[in-house]
Scaffold this motif. Structure first.
Motif, PDB file in Angstrom:
ATOM      1  N   ARG A  28       0.844  -1.337  -0.013  1.00 16.54           N
ATOM      2  CA  ARG A  28       0.024   0.011  -0.068  1.00 16.54           C
ATOM      3  C   ARG A  28       0.688   1.241   0.060  1.00 16.54           C
ATOM      4  NH1 ARG A  28      -4.127  -2.198   4.298  1.00 16.54           N
ATOM      5  NH2 ARG A  28      -5.792  -3.084   2.922  1.00 16.54           N
ATOM      6  N   ARG A  29       1.992   1.306   0.775  1.00 16.85           N
ATOM      7  CA  ARG A  29       2.727   2.369   0.818  1.00 16.85           C
ATOM      8  C   ARG A  29       3.483   2.504  -0.443  1.00 16.85           C
ATOM      9  NH1 ARG A  29       4.388   0.279   5.931  1.00 16.85           N
ATOM     10  NH2 ARG A  29       6.418  -0.432   4.787  1.00 16.85           N
ATOM     11  N   LEU A  30       3.982   1.351  -1.125  1.00 18.74           N
ATOM     12  CA  LEU A  30       4.762   1.550  -2.580  1.00 18.74           C
ATOM     13  C   LEU A  30       3.631   2.180  -3.546  1.00 18.74           C
ATOM     14  CD1 LEU A  30       6.791  -1.608  -2.670  1.00 18.74           C
ATOM     15  CD2 LEU A  30       7.561   0.851  -2.655  1.00 18.74           C
ATOM     16  N   LEU A  31       2.322   1.731  -3.498  1.00 17.14           N
ATOM     17  CA  LEU A  31       1.227   2.144  -4.344  1.00 17.14           C
ATOM     18  C   LEU A  31       1.121   3.484  -4.148  1.00 17.14           C
ATOM     19  CD1 LEU A  31      -0.756   1.473  -6.348  1.00 17.14           C
ATOM     20  CD2 LEU A  31      -2.216   1.024  -4.783  1.00 17.14           C
ATOM     21  N   MET A  32       0.938   4.081  -2.783  1.00 17.35           N
ATOM     22  CA  MET A  32       0.827   5.391  -2.655  1.00 17.35           C
ATOM     23  C   MET A  32       1.776   6.363  -3.233  1.00 17.35           C
ATOM     24  SD  MET A  32      -2.279   5.875  -1.514  1.00 17.35           S
ATOM     25  CE  MET A  32      -2.429   7.336  -1.077  1.00 17.35           C
ATOM     26  N   GLY A  33       3.138   5.984  -2.768  1.00 16.70           N
ATOM     27  CA  GLY A  33       4.169   6.758  -3.279  1.00 16.70           C
ATOM     28  C   GLY A  33       4.308   6.604  -4.733  1.00 16.70           C
ATOM     29  N   SER A  34       4.146   5.542  -5.337  1.00 18.90           N
ATOM     30  CA  SER A  34       4.065   5.683  -6.976  1.00 18.90           C
ATOM     31  C   SER A  34       3.025   6.518  -7.662  1.00 18.90           C
ATOM     32  CB  SER A  34       4.463   4.439  -7.581  1.00 18.90           C
ATOM     33  OG  SER A  34       3.067   3.598  -7.187  1.00 18.90           O
ATOM     34  N   SER A  35       2.029   6.448  -6.921  1.00 20.24           N
ATOM     35  CA  SER A  35       0.851   7.439  -7.264  1.00 20.24           C
ATOM     36  C   SER A  35       1.186   8.683  -7.302  1.00 20.24           C
ATOM     37  CB  SER A  35      -0.373   6.789  -6.618  1.00 20.24           C
ATOM     38  OG  SER A  35      -0.845   5.562  -6.805  1.00 20.24           O
ATOM     39  N   LEU A  36       1.795   9.155  -6.087  1.00 17.72           N
ATOM     40  CA  LEU A  36       2.117  10.488  -5.651  1.00 17.72           C
ATOM     41  C   LEU A  36       3.119  10.941  -6.779  1.00 17.72           C
ATOM     42  CD1 LEU A  36       2.072  13.028  -3.946  1.00 17.72           C
ATOM     43  CD2 LEU A  36       3.731  12.061  -2.464  1.00 17.72           C
ATOM     44  N   VAL A  37       3.969  10.132  -7.032  1.00 19.38           N
ATOM     45  CA  VAL A  37       5.029  10.716  -8.144  1.00 19.38           C
ATOM     46  C   VAL A  37       4.485  10.658  -9.568  1.00 19.38           C
ATOM     47  CG1 VAL A  37       7.080   9.746  -9.394  1.00 19.38           C
ATOM     48  CG2 VAL A  37       7.008   9.540  -6.984  1.00 19.38           C
ATOM     49  N   MET A  38       3.562   9.813  -9.833  1.00 25.28           N
ATOM     50  CA  MET A  38       2.820  10.125 -10.950  1.00 25.28           C
ATOM     51  C   MET A  38       2.054  11.201 -10.978  1.00 25.28           C
ATOM     52  SD  MET A  38       2.117   8.676 -14.193  1.00 25.28           S
ATOM     53  CE  MET A  38       2.666   7.071 -13.895  1.00 25.28           C
ATOM     54  N   VAL A  39       1.363  11.836 -10.001  1.00 27.17           N
ATOM     55  CA  VAL A  39       0.711  12.688  -9.991  1.00 27.17           C
ATOM     56  C   VAL A  39       1.481  14.107 -10.217  1.00 27.17           C
ATOM     57  CG1 VAL A  39      -0.814  14.174  -8.569  1.00 27.17           C
ATOM     58  CG2 VAL A  39      -1.448  11.884  -8.920  1.00 27.17           C
ATOM     59  N   LEU A  40       2.656  14.138  -9.406  1.00 24.18           N
ATOM     60  CA  LEU A  40       3.595  15.180  -9.483  1.00 24.18           C
ATOM     61  C   LEU A  40       4.170  15.161 -10.874  1.00 24.18           C
ATOM     62  CD1 LEU A  40       5.322  14.852  -6.075  1.00 24.18           C
ATOM     63  CD2 LEU A  40       3.729  16.595  -6.722  1.00 24.18           C
ATOM     64  N   GLY A  41       4.377  14.134 -11.535  1.00 22.30           N
ATOM     65  CA  GLY A  41       5.040  14.274 -12.970  1.00 22.30           C
ATOM     66  C   GLY A  41       3.880  14.822 -13.916  1.00 22.30           C
ATOM     67  N   LEU A  42       2.671  14.342 -13.816  1.00 18.54           N
ATOM     68  CA  LEU A  42       1.619  15.039 -14.409  1.00 18.54           C
ATOM     69  C   LEU A  42       1.460  16.639 -14.402  1.00 18.54           C
ATOM     70  CD1 LEU A  42      -0.958  12.270 -14.691  1.00 18.54           C
ATOM     71  CD2 LEU A  42       0.224  13.148 -16.343  1.00 18.54           C
ATOM     72  N   LEU A  43       1.406  16.997 -12.917  1.00 16.96           N
ATOM     73  CA  LEU A  43       1.541  18.362 -12.698  1.00 16.96           C
ATOM     74  C   LEU A  43       2.558  19.030 -13.376  1.00 16.96           C
ATOM     75  CD1 LEU A  43       0.375  18.253  -8.927  1.00 16.96           C
ATOM     76  CD2 LEU A  43      -1.141  19.008 -11.010  1.00 16.96           C
ATOM     77  N   ALA A  44       3.773  18.635 -13.341  1.00 20.20           N
ATOM     78  CA  ALA A  44       4.872  19.256 -13.906  1.00 20.20           C
ATOM     79  C   ALA A  44       4.765  19.498 -15.248  1.00 20.20           C
ATOM     80  CB  ALA A  44       6.069  18.433 -13.672  1.00 20.20           C
ATOM     81  N   VAL A  45       4.364  18.301 -15.939  1.00 18.45           N
ATOM     82  CA  VAL A  45       3.992  18.417 -17.473  1.00 18.45           C
ATOM     83  C   VAL A  45       2.981  19.373 -17.775  1.00 18.45           C
ATOM     84  CG1 VAL A  45       3.114  17.178 -19.536  1.00 18.45           C
ATOM     85  CG2 VAL A  45       4.771  16.248 -18.093  1.00 18.45           C
ATOM     86  N   PHE A  46       1.867  19.532 -17.091  1.00 15.35           N
ATOM     87  CA  PHE A  46       0.919  20.655 -17.217  1.00 15.35           C
ATOM     88  C   PHE A  46       1.337  21.953 -17.065  1.00 15.35           C
ATOM     89  CE2 PHE A  46      -2.186  16.828 -17.133  1.00 15.35           C
ATOM     90  CZ  PHE A  46      -2.532  16.846 -18.315  1.00 15.35           C
ATOM     91  N   ALA A  47       2.250  21.929 -15.996  1.00 16.08           N
ATOM     92  CA  ALA A  47       2.740  23.287 -15.714  1.00 16.08           C
ATOM     93  C   ALA A  47       3.776  23.869 -16.743  1.00 16.08           C
ATOM     94  CB  ALA A  47       3.633  23.370 -14.384  1.00 16.08           C
ATOM     95  N   ALA A  48       4.796  23.013 -17.238  1.00 12.75           N
ATOM     96  CA  ALA A  48       5.491  23.347 -18.428  1.00 12.75           C
ATOM     97  C   ALA A  48       4.587  23.635 -19.590  1.00 12.75           C
ATOM     98  CB  ALA A  48       6.315  22.332 -18.490  1.00 12.75           C
ATOM     99  N   ILE A  49       3.553  23.059 -20.006  1.00 10.95           N
ATOM    100  CA  ILE A  49       2.782  23.118 -21.162  1.00 10.95           C
ATOM    101  C   ILE A  49       2.237  24.578 -20.773  1.00 10.95           C
ATOM    102  CG2 ILE A  49       0.739  22.475 -22.392  1.00 10.95           C
ATOM    103  CD1 ILE A  49       1.483  19.676 -22.001  1.00 10.95           C
TER     104      ILE A  49
END
Length: 118
Positions: A28-49
């Motif tokens: 569960r912790r690994l899933l939450m961590g990887s989900s957080l990294v994915m959300v942060l990555g998507l936010l970074a991409v949309f912020a760059a766009i």
């Protein structure tokens, strides 16, 4: 064999041993961590766009644009676009076409690219 329709979550949790519970918590912790990294990555991409869309790289304001630009007596403007702070004008002169690069502040012709048939 268990019946999934009659077993409740409490009975399934009671059946797990401590090692399985630790493994389940770790997953569960690994899933939450990887989900957080994915959300942060998507936010970074949309912020760059968003930044690239709203960034104004042109140092030309409406007050500094040339009033007239000489392109030639027989020339006809087909298209105009802005690239790297310069105006790129597609002109047609008779049967030939050319790209003319113009400084928008001074109206001075910087370069010209003629299209020729081979």
């Amino acid at each position: 064999m268990r019946d999934p329709n009659t077993d409740s979550d409490e009975t399934v949790q009671d059946e797990l041993d401590p090692a399985a519970l630790r493994l389940q918590a770790k997953l569960r912790r690994l899933l939450m961590g990887s989900s957080l990294v994915m959300v942060l990555g998507l936010l970074a991409v949309f912020a760059a766009i968003f930044y690239k869309i709203n960034a104004n790289n042109s140092n030309v304001s409406a007050d500094n644009i040339a009033a007239t630009i000489a392109i030639g007596a027989e020339a006809q403007v087909i298209s105009v676009t802005q690239m790297d702070g310069n105006l790129v004008v597609l002109v047609k002169e008779g049967a030939s076409q050319a790209l003319v690069y113009i400084d928008p502040v001074t109206g001075r012709k910087i370069a010209r690219t003629d299209f020729v048939a081979r």
